[in-house]
Design a protein around this motif. Sequence first.
Motif, PDB file in Angstrom:
ATOM      1  N   VAL A   1      -5.645  -1.709  -3.282  1.00  0.00           N
ATOM      2  CA  VAL A   1      -4.780  -1.242  -2.196  1.00  0.00           C
ATOM      3  C   VAL A   1      -5.620  -0.545  -1.136  1.00  0.00           C
ATOM      4  N   ASN A   2      -5.128  -0.551   0.093  1.00  0.00           N
ATOM      5  CA  ASN A   2      -5.840   0.080   1.205  1.00  0.00           C
ATOM      6  C   ASN A   2      -5.446   1.557   1.274  1.00  0.00           C
ATOM      7  N   TYR A   3      -5.930   2.311   0.319  1.00  0.00           N
ATOM      8  CA  TYR A   3      -5.534   3.710   0.173  1.00  0.00           C
ATOM      9  C   TYR A   3      -6.075   4.570   1.312  1.00  0.00           C
TER      10      TYR A   3
ATOM     11  N   THR B   1      -4.029   4.075   4.382  1.00  0.00           N
ATOM     12  CA  THR B   1      -2.680   4.552   4.071  1.00  0.00           C
ATOM     13  C   THR B   1      -2.583   6.060   4.251  1.00  0.00           C
TER      14      THR B   1
ATOM     15  N   ASP C   1       0.806  -1.224   0.000  1.00  0.00           N
ATOM     16  CA  ASP C   1       0.000   0.000   0.000  1.00  0.00           C
ATOM     17  C   ASP C   1       0.839   1.275   0.000  1.00  0.00           C
TER      18      ASP C   1
END
Length: 313
Positions: free
Chosen positions: A263-265, A268, A105
């Motif tokens: 993705v774990n935006y 993040t 990420d």
Amino acid sequence: MILKIQGKSFIQKINLGRRIMKRTSKKKWISIGLMFSFCFVLSCSGLGKPPTSKFILLSSTIGPIDAGIVGLLEDEFEKETGIRVRHVGSGTGAALNIARKGNVDLVLVHAKSLEEKFVQEGFGTERIDLMYNDFVIVGPPNDPAGIKGGKVATEALKKISEKKVTFISRGDKSGTHVSEMELWGKAGIKPAGSWYVIYEKGAMGNVPTLRYTDEKNAYTVIDRATYLTLKGQIKLDILVEKDEALLNYITLIPVNPQKFPKVNYEDTLVFVKWLTSPKKGQRIIKEFGKDKYGSPLFFPNSKEWRISQGIKN
């Protein structure tokens, strides 16, 4: 990306890590070690637990991990927010290549030219200043190259080259290696010959590289944090320091969710905001290392920190 990985069995995670590292660094045997590290992070992050979005995977350059600052920041962030962060360590070039597959990420790296290319290619959203320290040129106390006390790194490298005294390079396209090569370039030198030794295990990081340099009673360019952590175990001295060209800027880059939607935006960005806050991550960075070494190993450098200190740019 994290949700999908956490939903896999342990064997699937191992196979995923194997494929990732095979693609990332085909020519380096050290990829085997990175693969197992990567798989360990993945398995520990969610094995036997239900999937959760409250998890961030960081691909980080090795130096800050070895120094201990990465683990401390991860732990303090998790205590405050409940969001778990785990990392896989490698040189900057390899760290960015892992991120190019969308398997992490966030990246923590220190080679501006490689970072800019990563963002320009659309793999990362932006470069975000986090912290800095500096590189030093270390060598044997008897200093056969005669560089001790010099303040210009390029002049020191010229003397090392002219006298053909042994110099150790990581040679792995890590941030340290890129910075070293930029210094040689500024000195107008293309290092080659028996005196210029590329350490075959350089991709393992700065700690083993510095130990190897010590064994060979040679010279190298290394970050100050690594030197200070090993100072009591090696014979080498800092011979050249405090040249602006030796500053080592460390940067965050979130992986682009438009390119990798899994993705774990969201989490993040929470982590990035915490890291760059003058009262959170930047405060921890400012104090890290003072108790043990008498001075910090890194210096805060986020935009928010600079504004709070009245520093322009």
